[in-house]
Motif scaffolding. Structure first.
Motif, PDB file in Angstrom:
ATOM      1  N   GLN A 124       0.857  -1.185   0.000  1.00  0.00           N
ATOM      2  CA  GLN A 124       0.000   0.000   0.000  1.00  0.00           C
ATOM      3  C   GLN A 124       0.892   1.234   0.000  1.00  0.00           C
ATOM      4  OE1 GLN A 124      -3.231  -0.145   2.742  1.00  0.00           O
ATOM      5  NE2 GLN A 124      -3.734   2.011   2.533  1.00  0.00           N
ATOM      6  N   PHE A 125       0.631   2.153  -0.933  1.00  0.00           N
ATOM      7  CA  PHE A 125       1.473   3.336  -1.060  1.00  0.00           C
ATOM      8  C   PHE A 125       0.619   4.538  -1.425  1.00  0.00           C
ATOM      9  CE2 PHE A 125       1.157   1.383  -5.179  1.00  0.00           C
ATOM     10  CZ  PHE A 125       1.150   2.404  -6.105  1.00  0.00           C
ATOM     11  N   LEU A 185      -1.058  -2.989 -10.225  1.00  0.00           N
ATOM     12  CA  LEU A 185      -1.927  -2.139  -9.423  1.00  0.00           C
ATOM     13  C   LEU A 185      -3.312  -2.782  -9.324  1.00  0.00           C
ATOM     14  CD1 LEU A 185      -2.009   0.696  -8.023  1.00  0.00           C
ATOM     15  CD2 LEU A 185      -3.076   1.533 -10.124  1.00  0.00           C
ATOM     16  N   VAL A 186      -3.827  -2.917  -8.106  1.00  0.00           N
ATOM     17  CA  VAL A 186      -5.143  -3.538  -7.909  1.00  0.00           C
ATOM     18  C   VAL A 186      -6.152  -2.570  -7.308  1.00  0.00           C
ATOM     19  CG1 VAL A 186      -4.205  -5.873  -7.707  1.00  0.00           C
ATOM     20  CG2 VAL A 186      -4.430  -4.462  -5.644  1.00  0.00           C
ATOM     21  N   LEU A 187      -5.676  -1.428  -6.790  1.00  0.00           N
ATOM     22  CA  LEU A 187      -6.617  -0.503  -6.160  1.00  0.00           C
ATOM     23  C   LEU A 187      -6.146   0.929  -6.322  1.00  0.00           C
ATOM     24  CD1 LEU A 187      -9.017   0.238  -4.248  1.00  0.00           C
ATOM     25  CD2 LEU A 187      -7.420  -0.050  -2.346  1.00  0.00           C
ATOM     26  N   LEU A 188      -7.035   1.776  -6.830  1.00  0.00           N
ATOM     27  CA  LEU A 188      -6.901   3.228  -6.751  1.00  0.00           C
ATOM     28  C   LEU A 188      -8.022   3.680  -5.835  1.00  0.00           C
ATOM     29  CD1 LEU A 188      -5.758   5.977  -7.702  1.00  0.00           C
ATOM     30  CD2 LEU A 188      -7.416   5.885  -9.576  1.00  0.00           C
ATOM     31  N   ASN A 189      -7.665   4.209  -4.673  1.00  0.00           N
ATOM     32  CA  ASN A 189      -8.677   4.510  -3.671  1.00  0.00           C
ATOM     33  C   ASN A 189      -9.735   5.461  -4.215  1.00  0.00           C
ATOM     34  OD1 ASN A 189      -9.831   4.109  -1.207  1.00  0.00           O
ATOM     35  ND2 ASN A 189      -8.553   5.565  -0.109  1.00  0.00           N
ATOM     36  N   ASN A 190     -10.937   5.378  -3.636  1.00  0.00           N
ATOM     37  CA  ASN A 190     -12.066   6.124  -4.183  1.00  0.00           C
ATOM     38  C   ASN A 190     -12.151   7.561  -3.702  1.00  0.00           C
ATOM     39  OD1 ASN A 190     -12.764   5.628  -1.561  1.00  0.00           O
ATOM     40  ND2 ASN A 190     -14.643   4.504  -2.007  1.00  0.00           N
ATOM     41  N   GLN A 191     -11.139   8.031  -2.971  1.00  0.00           N
ATOM     42  CA  GLN A 191     -11.123   9.438  -2.583  1.00  0.00           C
ATOM     43  C   GLN A 191      -9.705   9.876  -2.243  1.00  0.00           C
ATOM     44  OE1 GLN A 191     -13.606   9.887   0.870  1.00  0.00           O
ATOM     45  NE2 GLN A 191     -12.096   9.055   2.262  1.00  0.00           N
ATOM     46  N   ILE A 192      -9.471  11.177  -2.357  1.00  0.00           N
ATOM     47  CA  ILE A 192      -8.184  11.767  -2.006  1.00  0.00           C
ATOM     48  C   ILE A 192      -8.241  12.204  -0.547  1.00  0.00           C
ATOM     49  CG2 ILE A 192      -6.654  13.727  -2.450  1.00  0.00           C
ATOM     50  CD1 ILE A 192      -7.574  13.591  -5.377  1.00  0.00           C
ATOM     51  N   ASP A 193      -7.175  11.923   0.181  1.00  0.00           N
ATOM     52  CA  ASP A 193      -7.094  12.313   1.583  1.00  0.00           C
ATOM     53  C   ASP A 193      -6.847  13.820   1.649  1.00  0.00           C
ATOM     54  OD1 ASP A 193      -6.492  12.763   4.252  1.00  0.00           O
ATOM     55  OD2 ASP A 193      -5.375  10.894   4.480  1.00  0.00           O
ATOM     56  N   THR A 194      -7.846  14.563   2.074  1.00  0.00           N
ATOM     57  CA  THR A 194      -7.719  16.019   2.110  1.00  0.00           C
ATOM     58  C   THR A 194      -6.751  16.491   3.184  1.00  0.00           C
ATOM     59  OG1 THR A 194      -9.659  16.142   3.566  1.00  0.00           O
ATOM     60  CG2 THR A 194     -10.043  16.369   1.196  1.00  0.00           C
ATOM     61  N   ALA A 195      -6.517  15.675   4.195  1.00  0.00           N
ATOM     62  CA  ALA A 195      -5.604  16.069   5.273  1.00  0.00           C
ATOM     63  C   ALA A 195      -4.156  16.055   4.805  1.00  0.00           C
ATOM     64  CB  ALA A 195      -5.786  15.148   6.476  1.00  0.00           C
ATOM     65  N   THR A 196      -3.800  15.078   3.949  1.00  0.00           N
ATOM     66  CA  THR A 196      -2.410  14.943   3.500  1.00  0.00           C
ATOM     67  C   THR A 196      -2.221  15.332   2.042  1.00  0.00           C
ATOM     68  OG1 THR A 196      -2.762  12.608   2.904  1.00  0.00           O
ATOM     69  CG2 THR A 196      -2.023  13.088   5.151  1.00  0.00           C
ATOM     70  N   GLY A 197      -3.307  15.482   1.291  1.00  0.00           N
ATOM     71  CA  GLY A 197      -3.179  15.801  -0.126  1.00  0.00           C
ATOM     72  C   GLY A 197      -2.619  14.658  -0.939  1.00  0.00           C
ATOM     73  N   THR A 198      -2.889  13.429  -0.513  1.00  0.00           N
ATOM     74  CA  THR A 198      -2.385  12.252  -1.216  1.00  0.00           C
ATOM     75  C   THR A 198      -3.542  11.312  -1.530  1.00  0.00           C
ATOM     76  OG1 THR A 198      -1.943  11.080   0.867  1.00  0.00           O
ATOM     77  CG2 THR A 198      -0.142  12.368  -0.087  1.00  0.00           C
ATOM     78  N   ILE A 199      -3.269  10.404  -2.461  1.00  0.00           N
ATOM     79  CA  ILE A 199      -4.249   9.368  -2.779  1.00  0.00           C
ATOM     80  C   ILE A 199      -3.590   8.016  -2.561  1.00  0.00           C
ATOM     81  CG2 ILE A 199      -3.645   9.380  -5.253  1.00  0.00           C
ATOM     82  CD1 ILE A 199      -6.684   8.767  -5.720  1.00  0.00           C
ATOM     83  N   SER A 200      -4.340   7.112  -1.950  1.00  0.00           N
ATOM     84  CA  SER A 200      -3.809   5.795  -1.580  1.00  0.00           C
ATOM     85  C   SER A 200      -4.042   4.786  -2.699  1.00  0.00           C
ATOM     86  CB  SER A 200      -4.481   5.311  -0.286  1.00  0.00           C
ATOM     87  OG  SER A 200      -4.011   4.032   0.071  1.00  0.00           O
ATOM     88  N   MET A 201      -3.053   3.905  -2.879  1.00  0.00           N
ATOM     89  CA  MET A 201      -3.132   2.850  -3.885  1.00  0.00           C
ATOM     90  C   MET A 201      -2.601   1.547  -3.292  1.00  0.00           C
ATOM     91  SD  MET A 201      -1.761   4.907  -7.214  1.00  0.00           S
ATOM     92  CE  MET A 201      -2.262   6.625  -7.461  1.00  0.00           C
ATOM     93  N   LYS A 202      -2.958   0.460  -3.958  1.00  0.00           N
ATOM     94  CA  LYS A 202      -2.474  -0.848  -3.509  1.00  0.00           C
ATOM     95  C   LYS A 202      -2.068  -1.670  -4.720  1.00  0.00           C
ATOM     96  CE  LYS A 202      -4.770  -3.049  -0.293  1.00  0.00           C
ATOM     97  NZ  LYS A 202      -5.808  -3.880   0.361  1.00  0.00           N
ATOM     98  N   ALA A 203      -0.921  -2.331  -4.593  1.00  0.00           N
ATOM     99  CA  ALA A 203      -0.421  -3.223  -5.635  1.00  0.00           C
ATOM    100  C   ALA A 203      -0.242  -4.617  -5.064  1.00  0.00           C
ATOM    101  CB  ALA A 203       0.901  -2.712  -6.194  1.00  0.00           C
ATOM    102  N   GLN A 204      -0.337  -5.615  -5.929  1.00  0.00           N
ATOM    103  CA  GLN A 204      -0.195  -7.006  -5.492  1.00  0.00           C
ATOM    104  C   GLN A 204       0.982  -7.641  -6.222  1.00  0.00           C
ATOM    105  OE1 GLN A 204      -3.827  -9.257  -4.656  1.00  0.00           O
ATOM    106  NE2 GLN A 204      -3.010 -10.943  -5.851  1.00  0.00           N
ATOM    107  N   PHE A 205       1.748  -8.460  -5.479  1.00  0.00           N
ATOM    108  CA  PHE A 205       2.973  -9.048  -6.009  1.00  0.00           C
ATOM    109  C   PHE A 205       3.016 -10.548  -5.721  1.00  0.00           C
ATOM    110  CE2 PHE A 205       3.741  -4.693  -4.900  1.00  0.00           C
ATOM    111  CZ  PHE A 205       4.548  -4.188  -5.905  1.00  0.00           C
ATOM    112  N   ALA A 206       3.531 -11.310  -6.683  1.00  0.00           N
ATOM    113  CA  ALA A 206       3.903 -12.693  -6.390  1.00  0.00           C
ATOM    114  C   ALA A 206       5.126 -12.648  -5.476  1.00  0.00           C
ATOM    115  CB  ALA A 206       4.214 -13.446  -7.679  1.00  0.00           C
TER     116      ALA A 206
END
Length: 376
Positions: A201-202, A241-262
């Motif tokens: 998660q990044f 990439l498996v997830l682009l979060n459905n909202q931007i974090d207004t507190a940090t100005g970032t958007i969360s994503m998740k990737a999956q790896f073997a």
């Protein structure tokens, strides 16, 4: 005579030419044009795809554990056993009750058949026939209830064998054999983390959202993501990439994503900090230099550019991206420009350099003496 000689000596010393400063040993590289990936990099944390705390679903004595701490287990593998004798007795009791009810049902059905024959000869009353029919229905329901009790007893007995709900890595054993365990226990028996596959998660700055969203909408395949060691900058794994979060974090100005790896070799571990590099596409004919050539000042990025006379100048540049040890230059350099990649700390604008070869020697057979003179 003495005064004249002294004056002549002073005049000679004053007019003697000053020796030029020796060239500075440095390494250089040429600006290249190549196709490079378009990427965004964010700080990520490795996390499990799934994590399960294995608990008992019944109360009883823990007879045995059949796993080792830190072991990899498969889904369905037996992990522990609880004393089954109480639940085996309950199952046998339910089976016996069913046999009893089935015997009564058979007798009631036979009586119903006899009353049916007698009613035709007016040898019994309708009320007796109806009562017997109701008794048969009652006993049929009792047999169905017995079946349910048997099934419940079988389920309870099955709970005495605890199996892995998913494949993963077992953590520390939380309860030792011989202890009485309860379904209401808070800690459970053990924790299983699924680490193959594994997730990262990044976050990326809000300004990257449009580029990421555009890439997701234009590419048919999932976007590739690289997990990079933060110390060695080694690519540990490549996933998607498996997830682009459905909202931007207004507190940090970032958007969360998740990737999956073997993660068959377990190069990624839950809780590990990595750099996550999301590849959005490719940039053709990009100008690249080794990242070591890029320097930073209070006015921004710059590079030392070497002229035909081997003298350097400070050239302001704009860096578009950094990919695999190379910096993509958006402005300030041209293909074929020669830039300094090592030895910048000794340079000033207008200084002359001499190329340092592998092993630290200076190109052209020259070497710098300790006194600062160039010998050939």
């Amino acid at each position: 005579m003495l005064i004249i000689a002294t004056g002549a000596w002073r005049k000679s010393a004053h007019t003697a030419p000053t020796a030029a400063p020796p060239p500075v040993p440095a390494s250089t590289a040429r600006v290249a044009s190549e196709t490079v990936p378009i990427a965004r990099t964010g700080v990520g944390t490795v996390m499990t795809v799934a994590s399960v705390t294995v608990r008992t679903r019944i109360d009883g004595q823990l007879d045995s554990v059949e796993f080792k701490e830190g072991q990899d287990v498969k889904a369905g593998q037996v992990l522990a056993r609880i004393d089954p004798r109480t639940f085996q007795a309950q199952l046998e009791q339910s089976l016996a009750q069913k046999s009893k009810d089935e015997a009564q049902l058979a007798n009631a059905r036979a009586d119903l058949q006899r009353y049916g024959a007698l009613i035709k000869e007016d040898a019994t009353t309708q009320q007796t026939l109806d009562t017997q029919r109701a008794l048969v229905n009652q006993l049929q329901a009792a047999v169905k209830s017995d079946d349910a009790q048997i099934h419940l007893a079988q389920v309870q007995l099955g709970y005495t064998t605890i199996t892995a709900p998913l494949s993963g890595r077992v953590g520390a054993r939380l309860v030792d054999p011989g202890n009485i365990v309860h379904a209401a226990d808070a800690n459970g028996l053990l924790l299983i983390n699924q680490i193959d596959p594994i997730a990262v998660q990044f976050t990326l700055p809000e300004s990257s959202f449009q580029a990421v969203n555009r890439a997701l909408n234009t590419q048919h395949e999932p976007l590739p993501v690289e997990a990079i060691d933060r110390d060695t900058h080694e690519v540990l794994a490549t996933g998607r990439l498996v997830l682009l979060n459905n909202q931007i974090d207004t507190a940090t100005g970032t958007i969360s994503m998740k990737a999956q790896f073997a993660n068959a070799e377990h190069t990624l571990w839950p809780g590990q900090s990595v750099d996550a590099r999301l590849v959005l596409g490719e940039r053709a004919d990009a100008l690249t230099v080794p990242s070591a050539a890029v320097q930073r000042s209070q006015d921004g990025f710059f590079a030392y550019v070497v002229g035909p006379d081997d003298k350097v100048r400070m050239q302001p540049i704009e860096v578009a991206d950094t990919v695999g040890g190379k910096s993509v230059i958006a402005k300030g350099l041209a293909v074929g420009d020669r830039v300094v990649t090592d030895g910048q700390y000794r340079l000033t604008p207008g200084a002359r350099i001499v190329e340092r070869q592998q092993g630290g020697s200076i190109g052209g057979g020259a070497e710098v003496a300790e006194a600062g003179e160039v010998k050939r």
